[in-house]
Motif scaffolding. Structure first.
Motif, mmCIF file in Angstrom:
data_model
loop_
_atom_site.group_PDB
_atom_site.id
_atom_site.type_symbol
_atom_site.label_atom_id
_atom_site.label_comp_id
_atom_site.label_asym_id
_atom_site.label_seq_id
_atom_site.Cartn_x
_atom_site.Cartn_y
_atom_site.Cartn_z
ATOM 1 N N LYS A 133 0.797 -1.432 0.084
ATOM 2 C CA LYS A 133 0.161 -0.015 0.167
ATOM 3 C C LYS A 133 0.723 1.182 -0.071
ATOM 4 C CE LYS A 133 -2.113 0.951 3.811
ATOM 5 N NZ LYS A 133 -2.994 0.925 5.097
ATOM 6 N N LEU A 134 1.891 1.159 0.668
ATOM 7 C CA LEU A 134 2.858 2.309 0.856
ATOM 8 C C LEU A 134 4.131 2.541 -0.394
ATOM 9 C CD1 LEU A 134 3.335 2.636 4.722
ATOM 10 C CD2 LEU A 134 2.022 4.099 3.248
ATOM 11 N N VAL A 135 4.518 1.239 -0.589
ATOM 12 C CA VAL A 135 5.856 1.212 -1.307
ATOM 13 C C VAL A 135 5.462 2.174 -2.661
ATOM 14 C CG1 VAL A 135 7.696 0.277 -2.422
ATOM 15 C CG2 VAL A 135 7.148 -0.236 0.031
ATOM 16 N N LEU A 136 4.789 1.588 -3.582
ATOM 17 C CA LEU A 136 4.639 1.803 -5.003
ATOM 18 C C LEU A 136 4.225 3.225 -5.017
ATOM 19 C CD1 LEU A 136 4.554 1.087 -7.969
ATOM 20 C CD2 LEU A 136 2.169 0.432 -7.673
ATOM 21 N N PRO A 137 3.182 3.718 -4.216
ATOM 22 C CA PRO A 137 2.971 5.256 -4.459
ATOM 23 C C PRO A 137 4.418 5.997 -3.995
ATOM 24 C CG PRO A 137 1.116 3.931 -3.317
ATOM 25 C CD PRO A 137 2.459 3.117 -3.320
ATOM 26 N N SER A 138 4.796 5.590 -2.904
ATOM 27 C CA SER A 138 6.143 6.376 -2.438
ATOM 28 C C SER A 138 7.196 6.278 -3.586
ATOM 29 C CB SER A 138 6.680 5.616 -1.304
ATOM 30 O OG SER A 138 5.749 5.641 -0.276
ATOM 31 N N VAL A 139 7.508 5.233 -4.118
ATOM 32 C CA VAL A 139 8.411 5.037 -5.171
ATOM 33 C C VAL A 139 8.209 6.012 -6.405
ATOM 34 C CG1 VAL A 139 9.445 3.487 -7.072
ATOM 35 C CG2 VAL A 139 9.304 2.709 -4.579
ATOM 36 N N LEU A 140 6.925 6.079 -6.745
ATOM 37 C CA LEU A 140 6.450 6.939 -8.085
ATOM 38 C C LEU A 140 6.632 8.367 -7.497
ATOM 39 C CD1 LEU A 140 3.231 5.005 -9.150
ATOM 40 C CD2 LEU A 140 5.324 5.033 -10.190
ATOM 41 N N GLN A 141 6.228 8.730 -6.217
ATOM 42 C CA GLN A 141 6.356 10.008 -5.825
ATOM 43 C C GLN A 141 7.903 10.372 -5.818
ATOM 44 O OE1 GLN A 141 4.889 10.779 -1.925
ATOM 45 N NE2 GLN A 141 5.907 12.669 -1.546
ATOM 46 N N MET A 142 8.571 9.849 -5.269
ATOM 47 C CA MET A 142 10.201 10.010 -5.406
ATOM 48 C C MET A 142 10.740 10.092 -6.820
ATOM 49 S SD MET A 142 11.185 10.283 -1.967
ATOM 50 C CE MET A 142 10.376 9.738 -0.454
ATOM 51 N N LEU A 143 10.110 9.276 -7.525
ATOM 52 C CA LEU A 143 10.571 9.118 -9.026
ATOM 53 C C LEU A 143 10.125 10.463 -9.815
ATOM 54 C CD1 LEU A 143 11.641 7.254 -11.307
ATOM 55 C CD2 LEU A 143 9.312 6.925 -12.011
ATOM 56 N N VAL A 144 8.791 11.059 -9.414
ATOM 57 C CA VAL A 144 8.420 12.319 -9.780
ATOM 58 C C VAL A 144 9.044 13.338 -9.357
ATOM 59 C CG1 VAL A 144 6.525 14.021 -9.742
ATOM 60 C CG2 VAL A 144 5.918 11.431 -10.201
ATOM 61 N N GLY A 145 9.611 13.401 -8.064
ATOM 62 C CA GLY A 145 10.470 14.428 -7.400
ATOM 63 C C GLY A 145 11.863 14.519 -7.962
ATOM 64 N N ASN A 146 12.587 13.359 -8.165
ATOM 65 C CA ASN A 146 13.710 13.250 -8.563
ATOM 66 C C ASN A 146 13.840 13.799 -10.279
ATOM 67 O OD1 ASN A 146 16.061 12.213 -7.160
ATOM 68 N ND2 ASN A 146 14.495 11.060 -6.219
ATOM 69 N N SER A 147 12.641 13.545 -10.987
ATOM 70 C CA SER A 147 12.635 13.675 -12.297
ATOM 71 C C SER A 147 12.808 15.541 -12.515
ATOM 72 C CB SER A 147 11.148 13.388 -12.995
ATOM 73 O OG SER A 147 11.176 12.077 -12.841
ATOM 74 N N PHE A 148 12.311 16.158 -11.455
ATOM 75 C CA PHE A 148 12.562 17.683 -11.653
ATOM 76 C C PHE A 148 14.129 17.965 -11.822
ATOM 77 C CE2 PHE A 148 8.308 17.901 -9.788
ATOM 78 C CZ PHE A 148 7.779 19.138 -10.317
#
Length: 454
Positions: free
Chosen positions: A14-29
């Motif tokens: 429940k937590l890891v996939l949304p977290s990974v995607l969120q971090m992916l988006v953040g690092n994409s900046f």
């Protein structure tokens, strides 16, 4: 399969996939800006690197303030909404005040600060123009990120993920239009990247905070609640958080000094260091997600009477981190011969050094992963901030910084050798931190300690 194992898998998914995607988006900046600015040459990338050190220091100081989320998580686990909101209010006030001080310093001393990292006049001029806009991003993010961190600490990740994706799309579009002068706009170059970041950050903040109050999330704090904090509560929370603030401050200053050392080797070396850090963050996205999940899940378990279940979770997350690091290392080794081709406009020197440094990163990626998981995911969940502060003082200031500066200033080693010295921070940190992880001394119930003192 035991009930605890089943619950672990459910919560982690429940937590890891949304977290990974969120971090992916953040690092994409950062990655997108670096890719697009890379077409402007070595000086522009070096300017982004120098300005980025200021952003990095502020983000690390604020991440220490966000250590208050350990209290938010444990109060949430005990269904103590009143104290959870008080902790959030203290975090919000602290974040804004610190950011205002940093903004004032950066606005008044842009050129002297940038000159610490590079002597090239063109690169410094680029950096001054870039910082003149980015300084406003600091203030916006100091508010937005408090709400995002608090939502994450209680397991509400999807909202920040959706808002992050929207902001990233806006950022990419504006980068293309403003950097290169498309759709009738002038060609703003590096300043265009700054304006793109500012506008996308504003949109992200409005969407995130607006939705929190519209849906009446637990952190929809009213203005009067911000000023209803009592001193015993503040003293106890700060007593746990201040070592983390010192830890992050000393670590971020250490990383700034690393950039100074690489800048002493020349614009090409600083540009290489920037590329290496950008891609390192991207490859570590997976472990950032697991570390976040570990912090939430272990923090909630630590709010119970016994820490046994939290310790079981810690062992499970460590095994996952080890396997994930090995996979990441293999991936880096496979793609490192091709990554430099993403930057055809950079000098041959930067491309060659970057390729070699990626191989070095692959060899020590296990250390990067485990340190992030232990320090961010476990030690902070239990408020073990005094230990992490001492760990940073030893590994960064006693071991690694002297070696990096000796390599850059005294021996004048190639950038790859200096970077190898830089990675010794993670190696030494993992070797020392392992004993703390195994001791279980980090597994503290912060909520019980606070209630006993109030």
């Amino acid at each position: 399969m035991s009930t605890l194992d089943l619950q672990f898998r459910i919560d982690m998914r429940k937590l890891v996939l949304p977290s990974v995607l969120q971090m992916l988006v953040g690092n994409s900046f950062s990655l997108i800006n670096t890719l697009m600015v890379g077409s402007l040459g070595d000086a522009a990338v070096a300017a982004i690197a120098a300005a980025g050190q200021i952003s990095f220091i502020l983000s690390m100081i604020l991440s220490a303030i966000f250590g208050i989320t350990a209290f938010i998580t444990q109060f949430y686990g005990k269904a103590d909404r009143m104290n959870m909101r008080k902790a959030f209010g203290l975090m919000l006030i602290s974040s804004v005040v610190i950011t205002l001080v940093v903004c004032a310093l950066v606005s008044g001393f842009k050129e002297p600060i940038l000159s610490l990292f590079m002597k090239d006049e063109v690169a410094v001029a680029y950096g001054v123009h870039y910082l003149s806009v980015i300084v406003f991003v600091y203030l916006i993010n100091s508010i937005k990120d408090v709400y995002g961190s608090a939502l994450g600490s209680i397991g509400q990740v999807k909202l920040t993920l959706v808002v992050g994706v929207i902001a990233m799309i806006v950022n990419v579009g504006l980068d293309y239009v403003l950097i290169y002068g498309k759709l009738g706009f002038p060609r703003y170059g590096i300043v265009g990247a700054a304006w793109a970041t500012l506008v996308s950050s504003m949109i992200g903040a409005i969407l995130l905070i607006g939705y929190v109050y519209w849906k009446k999330y637990e952190i929809n704090l009213k203005l009067r609640e911000l000023f209803s904090l009592d001193w015993p509560f503040i003293k106890k929370v700060y007593g746990t958080t201040l070592p983390l603030l010192f830890h992050e401050g000393m670590w971020s200053i250490g990383n700034m000094l690393y950039a100074v050392a690489f800048g002493h080797l020349g614009v090409a070396a600083l540009a290489t260091f920037q590329l290496a850090n950008t891609f390192q963050g991207y490859f570590m996205v997976g472990i950032f997600g697991f570390a976040y999940a570990a912090k939430v899940m272990i923090g909630q378990k630590l709010s119970l009477e016994s820490p046994d279940e939290a310790i079981v979770y810690a062992r499970k997350f460590t095994r996952i981190g080890l396997y994930a690091a090995l996979i990441a290392s293999v991936v880096i080794l496979l793609i490192s011969p091709f990554l430099y081709k993403l930057f055809p406009n950079l000098s041959t020197e930067v491309q060659s050094s970057f390729r070699n440094i990626m191989i070095i990163q692959a060899l020590v990626m296990v250390m990067f992963f485990l340190n992030n998981l232990w320090i961010v995911g476990m030690f902070r969940a239990g408020g073990d901030n005094l230990y992490t502060m001492n760990l940073i003082l030893i590994t960064t200031w006693v071991i690694t910084l002297p070696l990096v500066f000796a390599g850059a200033y005294w021996f004048r080693w190639p950038v790859e050798w200096v970077y190898l010295m830089f990675t010794l921070e993670e190696v030494s940190k993992a070797c020392i931190g392992f004993f703390r992880y195994r001791s279980n001394k980090w597994a503290r119930n912060l909520v019980r300690d606070l209630q006993e003192e109030l």
